[in-house]
Design a protein around this motif. Sequence first.
Motif, PDB file in Angstrom:
ATOM      1  N   LEU A 305       0.837  -1.199   0.000  1.00 42.20           N
ATOM      2  CA  LEU A 305       0.000   0.000   0.000  1.00 42.20           C
ATOM      3  C   LEU A 305       0.870   1.247   0.000  1.00 42.20           C
ATOM      4  CD1 LEU A 305      -2.885  -0.913   2.477  1.00 42.20           C
ATOM      5  CD2 LEU A 305      -2.802  -1.172  -0.002  1.00 42.20           C
ATOM      6  N   TYR A 306       1.908   1.209   0.794  1.00 43.72           N
ATOM      7  CA  TYR A 306       2.797   2.358   0.887  1.00 43.72           C
ATOM      8  C   TYR A 306       3.406   2.675  -0.482  1.00 43.72           C
ATOM      9  CZ  TYR A 306       6.471   5.371   2.742  1.00 43.72           C
ATOM     10  OH  TYR A 306       7.290   6.440   2.998  1.00 43.72           O
ATOM     11  N   ALA A 307       3.926   1.643  -1.135  1.00 38.78           N
ATOM     12  CA  ALA A 307       4.604   1.850  -2.424  1.00 38.78           C
ATOM     13  C   ALA A 307       3.629   2.327  -3.503  1.00 38.78           C
ATOM     14  CB  ALA A 307       5.297   0.559  -2.851  1.00 38.78           C
ATOM     15  N   THR A 308       2.420   1.738  -3.525  1.00 36.46           N
ATOM     16  CA  THR A 308       1.478   2.143  -4.578  1.00 36.46           C
ATOM     17  C   THR A 308       0.917   3.541  -4.312  1.00 36.46           C
ATOM     18  OG1 THR A 308      -0.234   0.852  -3.430  1.00 36.46           O
ATOM     19  CG2 THR A 308       0.790  -0.168  -5.357  1.00 36.46           C
ATOM     20  N   MET A 309       0.708   3.898  -3.051  1.00 31.23           N
ATOM     21  CA  MET A 309       0.264   5.267  -2.734  1.00 31.23           C
ATOM     22  C   MET A 309       1.303   6.263  -3.245  1.00 31.23           C
ATOM     23  SD  MET A 309      -2.714   5.239  -1.107  1.00 31.23           S
ATOM     24  CE  MET A 309      -2.822   6.968  -0.733  1.00 31.23           C
ATOM     25  N   SER A 334      -8.157  -0.906   1.276  1.00 30.35           N
ATOM     26  CA  SER A 334      -6.777  -0.554   0.944  1.00 30.35           C
ATOM     27  C   SER A 334      -6.589   0.941   0.730  1.00 30.35           C
ATOM     28  CB  SER A 334      -6.329  -1.292  -0.324  1.00 30.35           C
ATOM     29  OG  SER A 334      -6.294  -2.682  -0.090  1.00 30.35           O
ATOM     30  N   TYR A 335      -7.575   1.573   0.055  1.00 28.05           N
ATOM     31  CA  TYR A 335      -7.319   2.946  -0.370  1.00 28.05           C
ATOM     32  C   TYR A 335      -8.253   3.989   0.245  1.00 28.05           C
ATOM     33  CZ  TYR A 335      -3.859   0.709  -3.236  1.00 28.05           C
ATOM     34  OH  TYR A 335      -2.770  -0.028  -3.638  1.00 28.05           O
ATOM     35  N   GLN A 440      -3.436  -4.894  -3.477  1.00 32.28           N
ATOM     36  CA  GLN A 440      -2.873  -3.612  -3.889  1.00 32.28           C
ATOM     37  C   GLN A 440      -3.124  -3.389  -5.383  1.00 32.28           C
ATOM     38  OE1 GLN A 440       1.436  -5.654  -3.861  1.00 32.28           O
ATOM     39  NE2 GLN A 440       1.437  -3.772  -5.070  1.00 32.28           N
ATOM     40  N   MET A 441      -3.002  -2.150  -5.822  1.00 33.58           N
ATOM     41  CA  MET A 441      -3.068  -1.869  -7.256  1.00 33.58           C
ATOM     42  C   MET A 441      -1.874  -2.561  -7.913  1.00 33.58           C
ATOM     43  SD  MET A 441      -3.965   2.195  -7.403  1.00 33.58           S
ATOM     44  CE  MET A 441      -2.963   2.857  -6.090  1.00 33.58           C
ATOM     45  N   LEU A 442      -2.117  -3.185  -9.043  1.00 30.66           N
ATOM     46  CA  LEU A 442      -0.997  -3.848  -9.718  1.00 30.66           C
ATOM     47  C   LEU A 442      -0.631  -3.199 -11.047  1.00 30.66           C
ATOM     48  CD1 LEU A 442      -1.131  -7.710  -9.181  1.00 30.66           C
ATOM     49  CD2 LEU A 442       0.192  -5.988  -7.998  1.00 30.66           C
TER      50      LEU A 442
END
Length: 681
Positions: A305-309, A334-335, A440-442
Motif C-alpha cells: 500500500l505504501y509503495a502504490t500510494m 486498501s485505499y 494492492q493496485m498492480l
Amino acid sequence: MAKEGVEVYKEFEANIIPPAWKDRIWNKDDFKKWYETTVKDKKAVEEWWGKWANELFWFKKWNKVLDDSNPPFYRWYVGGETNLAYLDTDWQIAQGRKNKLALIWEGEPWDEAMEQPKEVRKFTYYDLFRESNVISYALREKLKVKKGEILTFYLPMIPELPLYMLATQRLGARHSAVYSGFSADALATRAIDAGSRIIVTADGFYRRGKIISLKPIVDEAVKICAQNGLKIEKVITVKRAGNELPWNKEIDTWHHELISDVPKNVTVPAEKCGSEDFSYILYTSGTTATPKGCQLPIGGYAVSLYATMKLIFDVKDNDIYWCTADIGWVTGHSYIVYGPLLTGLTSIMYEGSPDYPRPDRWWSIIQRYGVTIFYTTPTAIRLLMKFPEDLVRKYDLSTVRICHSVGEPINPEAFRWYFRNIGKDDIVASSTWWMTETGQMLTGHFPGLGKIFPLKPGTNGYPFPGVTMEVLDDDGNTCPPRVRGYLAMTSPWPGMLMTLYKNSQRYVDVYWSRFKGKMYFYTGDFAIKDQDGYLWVLGRADDVLKVAGHRIGTAEIESAMIKHPAVAESACIGKSDPVKGEIPFIFTVLKQRYSPNPKLADELKMHLRTTIGPLVSSDATIAFVDSVPKTRSGKIMRRLLKAIVCGAAIGDVTTLEDGVAIEEAKKAYESVKSALEQEKS
Ligand code: 6R9
C-alpha cells in the motif's frame, strides 16, 4: 451485437488523441533501471521491495524479503513484526502528524438553507489514535477480544468503521467486513465461515435522503447463525440514523454505551504482529456459490500500500485525497483506510449517494475541501455524465492533479468525459487494475514518468515495477501483442492474499492451477498487451459479474434462485448496461405447477433481495424460459445465452458452442427471443 473486449479497445485506439501529458510531478531517475532489472532478475525484485519496506516502521526487522521455497505459499518479509494500526496512527504521530487532519467525514443529509452538509466530522491523527484506543480497550477488557479473533463488521460509510478496523488491528485481532448491501443470509454465511462471535453494525444510514435500516438484518443473521451452530455473543450497534430498533438485552449493546466509562486517554499497546500473520479476511465471489475468504497479510500488505500510494497517487504531505469507494469492498480497505493513513494523508470519506440532493454533490465536495487526488469508478462516472456538463463546470476543480479509476474497464466515452471534466484534458488519469486477491493496485500510470511510459488514455498502464504480468493463452504461452488472452501474474507480489481462509486447497486450485506446469496466478480476466507493453483489461473470462463495480458470481445468483420453491433451474449471465457496466440477466425455468407472470418475477426478485441482497436484486431481470440450453455434457451454454441477449443473429449463435447441435441452439434461440419479447412488453 453490443461491442465488447477487443472491439472497444480498437475504438479507443482509433478515437483518442493522446493528450499533452505534462511530466511535471516527480521523476525518479532510477525508475527505468528498477523496472528493467526487476523484470529479469529475482535479486533486483527483492532489492526493490526491500527498499520500500525499509521506509516503514517495524517492531522487528525482517530477515528475508521473500521466501518462495513453497509456492504458491509465498512468504513476505519473513521474521518481521509490525502492526497496521500502529503504522496508521502511532507512527504518523511520531512523524509529527499528531494534529494533522487524517479524516474528514461528510454525512449525506444536506442543509438546503445553509447550502452545506448537515454533518461533518473531522479527525486528526491524534483523534484516530485516541478513539481507536478506547475501542480496543473496550473490546479487550469488556468483550475479551483476543489476538487472532475475527470480528464481523456490517457497517455503512461512517467513521466508526475505520475506527473499529484500527481498534481490531491494534489488538492483533482480525476483521471480516461485509458490504452493507448484502442480505442477512449472505452476512450469516460469512460470519459462520469466519466463526465470529461479535458483529458490529449500525442502526441505519442515509441513502438518497432515506434512512436504510441495518440492525434488523443483523438480527435475522444472528438467528441464521444460531440455526447453523454459531452463537453470536454480542452485537454492537453504532447509533447513526436514530431509527427505532428491536432490542435484545442479552446480546445487544450500543457502541456509545460500550465505551462510555472507558477513560478517554486510555492506551492499548499495539500488538507486535508477525509480518505473515493475517490482518483481515474479505469475502469475494468466484465461480461457485460459496464465497472465498481472501486472507490478507500484514507486512507485505503494508509495504504494497505504501509503495502504490507513493508511485501511483504520487502522494505529498499537503494532498487532500478522496477515494469514493465503499469500505465494504477491497478498494475501501486498501485505499480509504490502510493506505492513505499509512502515508499520512488527509482523506475524505462521504456517506451517501453521488446524486443527492443533486447530481453535483461530488463536485461540491471536491471544491469545498480542495481535493487534489481523486479515485472513483467507471459506474459512478457514467451515472454523473448523464447530467449536463455545466453542472460540473460550476465548480472549481482546479485543485485535482490526479484522477484514477478502478473496479471495471472504463469505456471510451466515460474516459473522455472524466478526463475532460475532472482531468481538464491534462492531468494524470488512468485506470488502475487490481483485485481483492491482489490487495494492492498492480497496474497504473506513474505520474511523472511520462517520458518513460507516456500515458496512454484508457489503458491499465504498465504493471507495477517488481510485478510481472502476462497475457497467456490456454496453454500458458504468451499471446502476441494485441491478441486476447488471460491475464496472469507470473511472479509473486507483497500485497497478495496468503491463502483462502480455511481452504488452502481451493486457493491452489482456483488461482495457481490454470496453466499446466506453471506456477502462475490466474486472475480470471481477459486482457490484451499492446505493442508498447501496455495492458488493456477487457473484462472477466469466467462467470463472475461486475455489477456497478461490485463483484458477484453467477453461481451465487443461480444457487439463490433454486432455493425458491417455484424455480426448477436458472442460468444467469451479465447483460451490458450503459451505467452499471453489467447487470444480472436470469433465465428461469419454473417447476411444472407454476406459470410465468409478472407477480412471480417480482417475488423472485424479492427472494434474491433476502438471499443475496439489494446489490443484486435491484438490477436483475428475470426472464422465464421453458428450458436452458445445455451442451451434451450438461453444461449451460452461457456464451450462447449471452450472445442472444446482446442481439446476435441466429447465424452467429449456432456456431458459438462446442458440442451443441444446431437444432438445439436454434430451439434455445427461439425460446430466449420470445422470453425477451415478453420481457419488453
Ligand atoms: C479492486 C477491485 C476485481 C475485478 C478484476 C477485474 C475488475 C478491477 C479494473 C478492472 C478493468 C480496471 N477490475 N479494476 N477491470 N480495469 N481498472 O475491483 O477488486 O472487487 O475483487 O474485483 O474487477 O475484472 O478481476 P474486486
